[in-house]
Write an enzyme that holds these catalytic residues in place. Structure first.
Site, PDB file in Angstrom:
ATOM      1  N   CYS A  81       0.825  -1.216   0.000  1.00 31.46           N
ATOM      2  CA  CYS A  81       0.000   0.000   0.000  1.00 31.46           C
ATOM      3  C   CYS A  81       0.853   1.256   0.000  1.00 31.46           C
ATOM      4  O   CYS A  81       0.373   2.341  -0.295  1.00 31.46           O
ATOM      5  CB  CYS A  81      -0.945   0.015   1.188  1.00 31.46           C
ATOM      6  SG  CYS A  81      -2.080  -1.371   1.173  1.00 31.46           S
ATOM      7  N   GLY A 118      -6.797  -9.988  -1.671  1.00 31.74           N
ATOM      8  CA  GLY A 118      -5.501 -10.470  -2.143  1.00 31.74           C
ATOM      9  C   GLY A 118      -5.634 -11.747  -2.946  1.00 31.74           C
ATOM     10  O   GLY A 118      -6.717 -12.315  -3.064  1.00 31.74           O
ATOM     11  N   ARG A 192     -23.408  -4.629   7.420  1.00 30.47           N
ATOM     12  CA  ARG A 192     -22.911  -6.003   7.358  1.00 30.47           C
ATOM     13  C   ARG A 192     -21.519  -6.096   7.985  1.00 30.47           C
ATOM     14  O   ARG A 192     -20.630  -5.300   7.697  1.00 30.47           O
ATOM     15  CB  ARG A 192     -22.863  -6.417   5.890  1.00 30.47           C
ATOM     16  CG  ARG A 192     -22.338  -7.791   5.602  1.00 30.47           C
ATOM     17  CD  ARG A 192     -22.807  -8.239   4.210  1.00 30.47           C
ATOM     18  NE  ARG A 192     -22.365  -7.351   3.126  1.00 30.47           N
ATOM     19  CZ  ARG A 192     -21.158  -7.386   2.577  1.00 30.47           C
ATOM     20  NH1 ARG A 192     -20.255  -8.243   3.002  1.00 30.47           N
ATOM     21  NH2 ARG A 192     -20.845  -6.569   1.589  1.00 30.47           N
ATOM     22  N   CYS A 203     -14.581  -0.427   6.377  1.00 31.66           N
ATOM     23  CA  CYS A 203     -13.561  -0.982   5.481  1.00 31.66           C
ATOM     24  C   CYS A 203     -13.478  -0.079   4.254  1.00 31.66           C
ATOM     25  O   CYS A 203     -14.503   0.351   3.736  1.00 31.66           O
ATOM     26  CB  CYS A 203     -13.941  -2.376   5.007  1.00 31.66           C
ATOM     27  SG  CYS A 203     -14.296  -3.539   6.321  1.00 31.66           S
ATOM     28  N   CYS A 204     -12.262   0.188   3.769  1.00 35.07           N
ATOM     29  CA  CYS A 204     -12.161   1.072   2.612  1.00 35.07           C
ATOM     30  C   CYS A 204     -12.606   0.333   1.359  1.00 35.07           C
ATOM     31  O   CYS A 204     -12.356  -0.858   1.214  1.00 35.07           O
ATOM     32  CB  CYS A 204     -10.745   1.600   2.451  1.00 35.07           C
ATOM     33  SG  CYS A 204      -9.534   0.360   1.987  1.00 35.07           S
TER      34      CYS A 204
END
Ligand SMILES: [Zn+2]
Lengths: 386, 146
Positions: A81, A118, A192, A203-204
């Site tokens: 990242c 991933g 969720r 979460c991004c």
């Protein structure tokens, strides 16, 4: 080492661009940055390109095929990242060393539908351990990092959720953000569950994007800036994971950032209280919370109190020590290779009162920092000043 | 990996080399005789804590430990059954291990994470897959200590 300045910046709004290629996206950002800097490709002496998923495909050279092949050295960078911010640092060092006067960094990524889970390895899938020996996936890893904070300090899920509410609110003022919708605390808490305690809004999202910067030496700045205010790179730090006791099982997102942060403040000769805005690596809301402490924005164990007292919120919202006024990765999206350069663009825009920060401008911002971690490998921090 | 460990064995195979099967299934670490760091991967060229070579010696690890932290995984790759609890277990030898925590109510853990912290747990094994050659593949999990 010489002083280096960011002369121009460019960024393609993060989103989905299935009709475009990676070199096209990167080329668009590069052209914007050159136009902003008032330079042409023939003025650029060295180019560092950050891209992860096409790292074997000479993305930097293909970007030059789009914007002008002048024969300059190109470095292709891949650092998880921290790919984009590492490319930026390469361009910085090439200029700071005295070897070049004008350098360019581009970060670009097209995520498609791949997501942040991933890829899988080769071999007999029966010996794959994911889901059988716990999880090494990012939602679980950062879920655990948040739970570690709960364990140490009694932090509640609400505190993580409040970060998501804050960042989504910030994003409504950023036309470069992929998502610009507000969410309520109930929305976040009831969304969720992905990896406890991170729900979907914590979460991004992934997406495509590109960002670019033109860096120059002080002499070149005098020739080219024409009196315009430009940001100086006061510190550029890159660290790798130090050994920690739970190395093999629980990637340590804190030690990595703490070491980089300490070095960056020392190099810049400032402390966290001087920082007017921070763009940090909020791949998950739990990550943002632990980084408040890792970057010294509040004391150890005080992140929950920091959030409860509107720490991290834009001054317009009654907050202080604003974090991720861009909306952060949580709203803006996280095209891996582009993220690091985009964070720096955001900080530069506030420091130079660029019109691209207009609606969300942090007043009187003189110092800003951009932080990125690449899990298991890298942490970059850039401190910029005007 | 497993092929090398038990090349001629036609029986069940461990999912990772540091899981030792047989009558008393347990984990085996590699302990640095210089700095004391313990690693689970046998194949390494040096100790990553102190950097010395030739210092790693096998050490059997305890089957009992305590939960450090966990997360409940609700979304994963296709084919992986969710939700499940992923857990970091601290062993008394000073090494931590990642695995699944079974026989617990994940909803209770989400409601009150404190219930998980320091929970005494013990190692169990179970067959989790069949490999291409038809061998049973055995993984280890932790469950609350009996
Ligand atoms: Zn050692």
């Amino acid at each position: 080492m010489r002083n280096v300045y960011v002369l121009g910046t460019g960024m393609v709004k993060f989103g989905r661009y299935p009709e475009k290629s990676v070199p096209e996206l990167g080329g668009e950002a590069a052209l914007m940055a050159m136009k902003d800097a008032g330079v042409a490709i023939k003025d650029v002496e060295m180019f560092a390109c950050g891209n992860l998923y096409q790292a074997n495909a000479m993305v930097g050279q293909r970007i030059l095929q789009q914007v002008g092949q002048t024969g300059i050295p190109v470095i292709n960078v891949s650092n998880a990242c921290a790919t984009g911010s590492t490319a930026f640092r390469e361009a910085y060092m090439a200029c700071a060393s005295g070897m070049y006067d004008v350098t360019m960094a581009v970060g670009v990524e097209q995520m498609g539908k791949q997501g942040l889970l991933g890829g899988a390895g080769g071999g007999d899938p029966a010996y794959g351990t994911e889901g059988k020996l716990g999880s090494g996936l990012m939602p679980a890893v950062f879920g655990q990092a948040g739970i570690e904070h709960m364990r140490k300090y009694g932090t509640k899920m609400e505190h993580f959720a409040k970060i998501s509410v804050k960042s989504h609110k910030h994003a409504t003022k950023n036309p470069f953000s992929q998502y610009r919708n507000e969410v309520s605390l109930e929305d976040v808490m009831n969304a969720r569950m992905v990896g406890y305690p991170n729900t979907l809004y914590m979460c991004c999202p992934t997406g495509d994007g590109a960002a670019a910067a033109i860096l120059v030496s002080e002499d070149k700045l005098k020739q080219l800036a024409g009196g315009r205010k430009r940001a100086k790179i006061a510190a550029s730090v890159l660290t790798s994971d130090p050994y920690t006791d739970r190395d093999l099982t629980l990637p340590d997102v804190s030690t990595l950032t703490r070491r980089a942060s300490k070095q960056a403040y020392e190099k810049a000769g400032i402390g966290p209280k001087d920082v007017a805005l921070t763009e940090l690596h909020d791949c998950f809301a739990t990550a943002e919370l632990v980084h408040y402490e890792n970057l010294g924005l509040c004391g150890d164990g005080e992140a929950a109190k920091f959030i409860d007292t509107k720490g991290g919120c834009h001054p317009d919202l009654g907050g202080h020590a604003p974090v991720n006024v861009s909306g952060g990765l949580l709203s803006k999206g996280h095209p891996l290779g582009a993220t690091g350069v985009a964070n720096i663009c955001e900080v530069v825009w506030h420091l130079t009162q660029d019109e691209r920060a207009k609606e969300r401008q942090v007043p009187n911002a003189k110092v800003g920092q951009a932080h990125v971690i690449g899990l298991g490998s890298a942490c970059t921090i850039h401190i910029l000043t005007v | 990996m497993a092929e090398e460990a038990q090349a001629t064995d036609s029986g069940p195979r461990p999912i990772v080399p540091f899981l030792k099967l047989g009558s008393n299934p347990h984990l085996e670490g590699q302990k640095c005789s210089s700095c004391g760091a313990i690693f689970l991967d046998a194949k390494r060229v040096a100790c990553s804590k102190c950097g010395l070579t030739g210092t790693l010696k096998p050490i059997p690890l305890s089957n009992k430990g305590k939960v450090y932290v966990f997360s409940v995984v609700h979304q994963s790759f296709p084919g992986i059954k969710t939700p499940y609890v992923t857990v970091i277990v601290d062993l008394p030898e000073g090494v931590s291990v990642r695995s699944n925590l079974i026989d617990v109510n994940h909803e209770e853990l989400q409601k009150d994470p404190k219930k998980g912290f320091d929970m005494p747990v013990e190692l169990v094994t179970s067959v989790v897959a069949k490999d291409r050659e038809g061998h049973d593949v055995v993984a280890f999990q932790y469950r609350p200590s009996k």
